[in-house]
Design an enzyme around this catalytic site. Structure first.
Site, PDB file in Angstrom:
ATOM      1  CG  ASN A 123      22.950  74.942  18.846  1.00 37.14           C
ATOM      2  OD1 ASN A 123      23.065  74.490  19.610  1.00 37.14           O
ATOM      3  ND2 ASN A 123      21.540  75.049  18.692  1.00 37.14           N
TER       4      ASN A 123
ATOM      5  CG  HIS B 159      25.546  69.101  19.949  1.00 35.91           C
ATOM      6  ND1 HIS B 159      24.496  68.213  20.448  1.00 35.91           N
ATOM      7  CD2 HIS B 159      25.455  69.091  18.633  1.00 35.91           C
ATOM      8  CE1 HIS B 159      23.787  68.004  19.279  1.00 35.91           C
ATOM      9  NE2 HIS B 159      24.287  68.367  18.272  1.00 35.91           N
TER      10      HIS B 159
ATOM     11  CG  HIS C 264      16.879  74.457  22.160  1.00 39.58           C
ATOM     12  ND1 HIS C 264      16.213  73.750  21.311  1.00 39.58           N
ATOM     13  CD2 HIS C 264      15.555  74.768  22.908  1.00 39.58           C
ATOM     14  CE1 HIS C 264      15.003  73.376  21.435  1.00 39.58           C
ATOM     15  NE2 HIS C 264      14.535  74.194  22.398  1.00 39.58           N
TER      16      HIS C 264
ATOM     17  NE  ARG D  84      15.880  70.206  22.890  1.00 40.04           N
ATOM     18  CZ  ARG D  84      15.018  69.668  22.178  1.00 40.04           C
ATOM     19  NH1 ARG D  84      13.731  69.296  22.717  1.00 40.04           N
ATOM     20  NH2 ARG D  84      15.143  69.564  21.051  1.00 40.04           N
TER      21      ARG D  84
ATOM     22  NE  ARG E 115      16.268  66.680  25.542  1.00 41.26           N
ATOM     23  CZ  ARG E 115      15.627  66.560  24.069  1.00 41.26           C
ATOM     24  NH1 ARG E 115      16.569  66.184  23.104  1.00 41.26           N
ATOM     25  NH2 ARG E 115      14.489  66.261  24.156  1.00 41.26           N
TER      26      ARG E 115
ATOM     27  CD  GLU F 120      17.581  76.720  18.361  1.00 37.37           C
ATOM     28  OE1 GLU F 120      17.121  75.562  18.731  1.00 37.37           O
ATOM     29  OE2 GLU F 120      18.483  76.808  17.534  1.00 37.37           O
TER      30      GLU F 120
ATOM     31  CB  THR G  84      14.314  71.457  16.509  1.00 39.08           C
ATOM     32  OG1 THR G  84      14.861  71.962  17.518  1.00 39.08           O
ATOM     33  CG2 THR G  84      12.858  72.299  16.239  1.00 39.08           C
TER      34      THR G  84
ATOM     35  CG  HIS H 251      17.740  71.420  11.801  1.00 32.95           C
ATOM     36  ND1 HIS H 251      18.017  70.029  11.574  1.00 32.95           N
ATOM     37  CD2 HIS H 251      17.353  71.605  12.994  1.00 32.95           C
ATOM     38  CE1 HIS H 251      17.490  69.673  12.528  1.00 32.95           C
ATOM     39  NE2 HIS H 251      17.302  70.321  13.699  1.00 32.95           N
TER      40      HIS H 251
HETATM   41  N1  PXP Z   1      18.477  75.930  14.033  1.00 31.38           N
HETATM   42  C1  PXP Z   1      17.375  75.551  14.999  1.00 31.38           C
HETATM   43  C2  PXP Z   1      16.175  76.416  15.078  1.00 31.38           C
HETATM   44  C3  PXP Z   1      17.562  74.172  15.531  1.00 31.38           C
HETATM   45  O1  PXP Z   1      16.741  74.047  16.575  1.00 31.38           O
HETATM   46  C4  PXP Z   1      18.867  73.722  15.544  1.00 31.38           C
HETATM   47  C5  PXP Z   1      19.321  72.560  16.496  1.00 31.38           C
HETATM   48  O2  PXP Z   1      19.582  72.975  17.545  1.00 31.38           O
HETATM   49  C6  PXP Z   1      19.915  74.210  14.746  1.00 31.38           C
HETATM   50  C7  PXP Z   1      19.617  75.267  14.091  1.00 31.38           C
HETATM   51  C8  PXP Z   1      21.147  73.619  14.374  1.00 31.38           C
HETATM   52  O3  PXP Z   1      21.133  72.440  13.634  1.00 31.38           O
HETATM   53  P1  PXP Z   1      22.301  71.323  13.619  1.00 31.38           P
HETATM   54  O4  PXP Z   1      22.735  71.187  14.985  1.00 31.38           O
HETATM   55  O5  PXP Z   1      21.877  70.242  12.845  1.00 31.38           O
HETATM   56  O6  PXP Z   1      23.456  72.277  12.981  1.00 31.38           O
END
Ligand code: PXP
Length: 239
Positions: free
Chosen positions: A6, A9, A42, A44, A48, A69, A100, A189
């Site tokens: 992901n 960030h 993602h 949003r 953001r 996402e 999330t 997550h």
């Molecule tokens: N899966 C989903 C559906 C998420 O919303 C997120 C966070 O954006 C992640 C995975 C990744 O989570 P983390 O950043 O804690 O690794």
């Protein structure tokens, strides 16, 4: 087991100065070099971090699985239908949350989820639902017509010791139940370099979706290395 990285960030850091760097597209090159099997972003409602241009650029650029996402809203379904990511993960979305928070309440949102699944399927996009490790949510996911689920590992990640083992058991049972119902099972997550191994050892998981810990490590050691190290941990668990 695949690793989806992901890159939200990276965009968050760019938005700290409202400028152009660091560029999520450039970051994606390094993540792919490090062995990422997928890239997640993602989009949003409030834009953001990731914006519409990022999605457009990444769709043209990413050669591995692109996972968008998003909330199950008409606006997002329209954008996904235009940009054609390889898969969409439907998530609940709250404006004030830092990330999330919980899984999607599929039963409560069945109408919107079913509608989104149908439109996205018509466009050839596979759909995953981000859900808590609960049997009822898995059954509802099956009913919605989704192809996959992503089991929320946040509670597992936030616990320690015996409580963490209990949460691990919930994830294992959720994966088993998903597979039994014919759904592909992913997880994600809160996974990091110390808690990922037990999840990577769960038979039946198709892929892990990880963001924060990889980007945090990348600040110190570089993104390509951070992704490669995570991929090695996952591969070790799978063996
Ligand atoms: N899966 C989903 C559906 C998420 O919303 C997120 C966070 O954006 C992640 C995975 C990744 O989570 P983390 O950043 O804690 O690794």
């Amino acid at each position: 087991m695949i690793l989806g990285v992901n890159i939200d960030h990276v965009a968050t850091l760019r938005q700290a100065r409202m400028g152009v760097e660091p560029d999520p597209v450039m970051a994606t090159t390094l993540a792919m070099l490090g062995g990422a099997d997928g890239i997640t972003l993602h989009l949003r409602e409030d834009r953001r971090h990731v914006n519409d241009r990022d999605l457009e650029m990444l769709r043209n650029f990413v050669t591995v699985e692109l996972n968008l996402e998003m909330a199950a809203t008409d606006e997002m379904v329209r954008i996904a239908s235009k940009r054609l990511p390889d898969m969409v993960t439907l998530v609940p979305e709250k404006r004030k949350e830092l990330t999330t928070e919980g899984g999607l309440d599929v039963r409560m949102n069945m109408k919107a989820v079913k509608k989104a699944v149908k439109v996205l399927h018509d466009k050839g996009i596979r759909v995953s639902l981000f859900i808590n490790p609960e049997a009822a949510d898995i059954e509802a996911s099956r009913e919605s017509g989704a192809d996959m689920v992503e089991i929320h590992t946040g509670c597992y990640a936030n616990e320690k010791g015996a409580k963490q083992q209990k949460e691990l058991g919930r994830v294992v049972r959720a994966v088993d139940k998903s597979v039994e119902l014919g759904l592909l099972a992913n997880a994600g997550h809160g996974l990091n370099y110390t808690n990922v191994s037990a999840i990577a050892e769960i038979a039946g998981i198709r892929g892990l979706y990880i963001g924060h810990s990889i980007i945090a490590r990348a600040v110190l050691v570089g993104l390509e290395r951070a992704v490669r190290e995570m991929k090695e941990l996952i591969d070790r668990g799978t063996r």
